[in-house]
Design an enzyme around this catalytic site. Structure first.
Site, PDB file in Angstrom:
ATOM      1  N   LEU A  65       4.998   9.054 -14.137  1.00  0.00           N
ATOM      2  CA  LEU A  65       6.244   8.560 -13.540  1.00  0.00           C
ATOM      3  C   LEU A  65       6.147   8.552 -12.015  1.00  0.00           C
ATOM      4  O   LEU A  65       5.287   9.201 -11.433  1.00  0.00           O
ATOM      5  CB  LEU A  65       7.399   9.457 -14.013  1.00  0.00           C
ATOM      6  CG  LEU A  65       7.639   9.385 -15.526  1.00  0.00           C
ATOM      7  CD1 LEU A  65       8.399  10.613 -16.034  1.00  0.00           C
ATOM      8  CD2 LEU A  65       8.400   8.103 -15.875  1.00  0.00           C
ATOM      9  N   PRO A  66       7.086   7.830 -11.350  1.00  0.00           N
ATOM     10  CA  PRO A  66       6.950   7.672  -9.896  1.00  0.00           C
ATOM     11  C   PRO A  66       7.026   8.985  -9.095  1.00  0.00           C
ATOM     12  O   PRO A  66       6.188   9.215  -8.222  1.00  0.00           O
ATOM     13  CB  PRO A  66       8.116   6.747  -9.522  1.00  0.00           C
ATOM     14  CG  PRO A  66       8.439   6.008 -10.778  1.00  0.00           C
ATOM     15  CD  PRO A  66       8.143   6.978 -11.892  1.00  0.00           C
ATOM     16  N   THR A  96       2.139  12.212  -9.648  1.00  0.00           N
ATOM     17  CA  THR A  96       1.965  12.980  -8.412  1.00  0.00           C
ATOM     18  C   THR A  96       3.352  13.363  -7.920  1.00  0.00           C
ATOM     19  O   THR A  96       4.138  12.484  -7.542  1.00  0.00           O
ATOM     20  CB  THR A  96       1.254  12.136  -7.334  1.00  0.00           C
ATOM     21  OG1 THR A  96      -0.001  11.700  -7.839  1.00  0.00           O
ATOM     22  CG2 THR A  96       1.037  12.954  -6.075  1.00  0.00           C
ATOM     23  N   LYS A 171      -4.277  18.116  -5.498  1.00  0.00           N
ATOM     24  CA  LYS A 171      -4.157  16.661  -5.285  1.00  0.00           C
ATOM     25  C   LYS A 171      -3.674  16.359  -3.859  1.00  0.00           C
ATOM     26  O   LYS A 171      -4.233  15.505  -3.162  1.00  0.00           O
ATOM     27  CB  LYS A 171      -3.190  16.102  -6.326  1.00  0.00           C
ATOM     28  CG  LYS A 171      -2.616  14.746  -6.037  1.00  0.00           C
ATOM     29  CD  LYS A 171      -3.485  13.628  -6.503  1.00  0.00           C
ATOM     30  CE  LYS A 171      -2.918  12.278  -6.061  1.00  0.00           C
ATOM     31  NZ  LYS A 171      -3.819  11.195  -6.286  1.00  0.00           N
ATOM     32  N   LYS A 246       3.357   8.481   0.654  1.00  0.00           N
ATOM     33  CA  LYS A 246       4.040   9.370  -0.303  1.00  0.00           C
ATOM     34  C   LYS A 246       3.295  10.716  -0.394  1.00  0.00           C
ATOM     35  O   LYS A 246       3.913  11.779  -0.340  1.00  0.00           O
ATOM     36  CB  LYS A 246       4.084   8.697  -1.685  1.00  0.00           C
ATOM     37  CG  LYS A 246       4.590   9.624  -2.777  1.00  0.00           C
ATOM     38  CD  LYS A 246       4.352   9.113  -4.192  1.00  0.00           C
ATOM     39  CE  LYS A 246       4.587  10.241  -5.191  1.00  0.00           C
ATOM     40  NZ  LYS A 246       4.379   9.859  -6.576  1.00  0.00           N
TER      41      LYS A 246
HETATM   42  P1  NAD Z   1       4.481   2.507 -11.312  1.00  0.00           P
HETATM   43  O1  NAD Z   1       5.716   2.394 -10.508  1.00  0.00           O
HETATM   44  O2  NAD Z   1       3.600   1.322 -11.508  1.00  0.00           O
HETATM   45  O3  NAD Z   1       4.839   3.083 -12.772  1.00  0.00           O
HETATM   46  C1  NAD Z   1       5.869   4.002 -13.032  1.00  0.00           C
HETATM   47  C2  NAD Z   1       6.507   3.594 -14.361  1.00  0.00           C
HETATM   48  O4  NAD Z   1       7.487   4.577 -14.704  1.00  0.00           O
HETATM   49  C3  NAD Z   1       7.234   2.253 -14.289  1.00  0.00           C
HETATM   50  O5  NAD Z   1       6.743   1.398 -15.323  1.00  0.00           O
HETATM   51  C4  NAD Z   1       8.705   2.622 -14.488  1.00  0.00           C
HETATM   52  O6  NAD Z   1       9.438   1.633 -15.175  1.00  0.00           O
HETATM   53  C5  NAD Z   1       8.574   3.894 -15.298  1.00  0.00           C
HETATM   54  N1  NAD Z   1       9.761   4.742 -15.240  1.00  0.00           N
HETATM   55  C6  NAD Z   1      10.473   5.128 -14.151  1.00  0.00           C
HETATM   56  N2  NAD Z   1      11.509   5.915 -14.508  1.00  0.00           N
HETATM   57  C7  NAD Z   1      11.437   6.027 -15.860  1.00  0.00           C
HETATM   58  C8  NAD Z   1      12.246   6.692 -16.829  1.00  0.00           C
HETATM   59  N3  NAD Z   1      13.307   7.395 -16.459  1.00  0.00           N
HETATM   60  N4  NAD Z   1      11.895   6.586 -18.122  1.00  0.00           N
HETATM   61  C9  NAD Z   1      10.828   5.847 -18.500  1.00  0.00           C
HETATM   62  N5  NAD Z   1      10.023   5.183 -17.635  1.00  0.00           N
HETATM   63  C10 NAD Z   1      10.338   5.275 -16.329  1.00  0.00           C
HETATM   64  O7  NAD Z   1       3.658   3.707 -10.632  1.00  0.00           O
HETATM   65  P2  NAD Z   1       2.090   4.039 -10.797  1.00  0.00           P
HETATM   66  O8  NAD Z   1       1.309   3.352  -9.758  1.00  0.00           O
HETATM   67  O9  NAD Z   1       1.719   3.894 -12.237  1.00  0.00           O
HETATM   68  O10 NAD Z   1       2.106   5.593 -10.401  1.00  0.00           O
HETATM   69  C11 NAD Z   1       2.590   6.586 -11.286  1.00  0.00           C
HETATM   70  C12 NAD Z   1       2.260   7.942 -10.692  1.00  0.00           C
HETATM   71  O11 NAD Z   1       0.845   8.060 -10.503  1.00  0.00           O
HETATM   72  C13 NAD Z   1       2.906   8.191  -9.324  1.00  0.00           C
HETATM   73  O12 NAD Z   1       3.345   9.522  -9.279  1.00  0.00           O
HETATM   74  C14 NAD Z   1       1.762   7.934  -8.353  1.00  0.00           C
HETATM   75  O13 NAD Z   1       1.910   8.644  -7.147  1.00  0.00           O
HETATM   76  C15 NAD Z   1       0.578   8.423  -9.160  1.00  0.00           C
HETATM   77  N6  NAD Z   1      -0.726   7.835  -8.781  1.00  0.00           N
HETATM   78  C16 NAD Z   1      -0.847   6.483  -8.624  1.00  0.00           C
HETATM   79  C17 NAD Z   1      -2.083   5.945  -8.277  1.00  0.00           C
HETATM   80  C18 NAD Z   1      -2.268   4.455  -8.110  1.00  0.00           C
HETATM   81  O14 NAD Z   1      -3.320   4.042  -7.614  1.00  0.00           O
HETATM   82  N7  NAD Z   1      -1.324   3.611  -8.523  1.00  0.00           N
HETATM   83  C19 NAD Z   1      -3.189   6.790  -8.100  1.00  0.00           C
HETATM   84  C20 NAD Z   1      -3.043   8.158  -8.299  1.00  0.00           C
HETATM   85  C21 NAD Z   1      -1.793   8.671  -8.654  1.00  0.00           C
END
Ligand code: NAD
Length: 301
Positions: A65-66, A96, A171, A246
């Site tokens: 999740l975000p 994260t 992390k 972030k």
């Molecule tokens: P994203 O925004 O693409 O995905 C998050 C998903 O969570 C979305 O599909 C959203 O609809 C869903 N969501 C939000 N609230 C919700 C709820 N209440 N119930 C159900 N679903 C819900 O984000 P991402 O890029 O996949 O990143 C996710 C996590 O991974 C973050 O914490 C980010 O910091 C971490 N991260 C991302 C990357 C990257 O390269 N994208 C790398 C390492 C870590």
């Protein structure tokens, strides 16, 4: 075969969920976005209409999740995971989030009869799709042992960093170093070029000398020396400025709470905050190089 509920099927979650389904596990997938659920169904998971439906017979809940507020509300809010999952289910949060939020989530899970492991990742969307992520885990030994066989289907390097929140601590400390080292590397290439060295010449020397680091040899911010780096595709991410920001905010928050001196971390946070405010939040974070060379308008500092 393990019964898994997967919540959060975004950029990262989609690939991770697909890898668990591909490994033969039964995966119930839920996201607020119905397109994301449809995509998960196409990759072998079974869609769920709510958190309650996804977790009702789960042995493990995996979330991606975000931010911390989403994690706390999805797990412990009304109609959340803890209200509907069978007692003893393992909670595995790969988002994260702040160290303190991860520790709070683990406390609430424990009080409600669940084991929770924080397992943030590094490796980006390519690693999520390929199943080559690095996982940094915090939580009880028993929870980590149960998580391990699933983490191995989504990742290549799996570390147990200690108690709850320690995965998040690893992390953010790592990513703070990455933010600092990327700016330092970009400054070095810019200085060398201003002094008459082309990027390749400086790379050839510094990558075998004491300035060598990952930001240089795997992700060089100057175009040319590392063909796969975002610098060679006009800084399309990769890892966006907003995502780095972030993580630097999380590092600054944790440093304040723990009394750690992170003066360069704070400078990196300010530099990326300025880039974000100037409208470059979706540029790759190595694009800080273009700011130094003046290609984005006025310099970041
Ligand atoms: P994203 O925004 O693409 O995905 C998050 C998903 O969570 C979305 O599909 C959203 O609809 C869903 N969501 C939000 N609230 C919700 C709820 N209440 N119930 C159900 N679903 C819900 O984000 P991402 O890029 O996949 O990143 C996710 C996590 O991974 C973050 O914490 C980010 O910091 C971490 N991260 C991302 C990357 C990257 O390269 N994208 C790398 C390492 C870590």
């Amino acid at each position: 075969m393990i019964r898994i509920a997967f919540i959060g099927l975004g950029n990262m979650g989609a690939g991770m969920c697909a890898n668990l389904a591909k490994a033969g596990h039964q995966v119930r997938a839920f996201d607020l976005n119905t397109h994301a659920i449809a995509k998960a169904e196409a990759s072998g998971a079974k869609g769920a209409a709510s958190v309650a439906e996804a977790v009702s017979d789960a042995e493990v809940v995996v979330s991606m999740l975000p931010a911390g507020k989403h994690v706390l509300s999805v797990y412990f809010g009304p109609d959340g995971v803890a209200a509907h999952a069978p007692k003893g289910t393992l909670f595995l949060d790969c988002s994260t989030i702040a160290v303190e939020d991860a520790r709070e989530a683990a406390r609430q899970a424990d009080a409600a009869g669940f084991s929770m492991v924080d397992a943030p990742v590094s490796g980006g969307t390519a690693g999520a799709e390929a199943g080559t992520l690095t996982f940094m885990c915090g939580g009880p030994d028993e929870g980590f042992a149960r998580a391990r066989q699933l983490l191995e289907k989504m990742g290549k390097n799996i570390f147990h960093a200690g108690g709850s929140g320690n995965g998040q601590a690893a992390k953010i400390a790592n990513n703070m170093l990455l933010g600092i080292s990327m700016i330092g590397t970009a400054e070095a290439f810019n200085l060398a070029e201003k002094l008459g060295l082309d990027a390749q010449t400086f790379f050839d020397i510094s990558s075998t000398a004491s300035g060598q680091c990952w930001s240089m040899t795997s992700y060089c911010p100057a175009p040319g020396p590392v063909p796969t780096s975002p610098a060679n595709r006009d800084y399309q991410p990769g890892f966006a400025v907003a995502m780095m920001l972030k993580d630097l905010h999380l590092a600054a928050e944790a440093a304040k709470a723990s009394g750690a001196d992170i003066r360069l971390g704070e400078m990196a946070e300010a530099i990326y905050a300025k880039l974000d405010a100037k409208g470059f939040g979706s540029m790759d974070f190595s694009g800080v190089f273009k700011d130094l060379t003046g290609e984005l308008g006025r310099g970041a500092n």
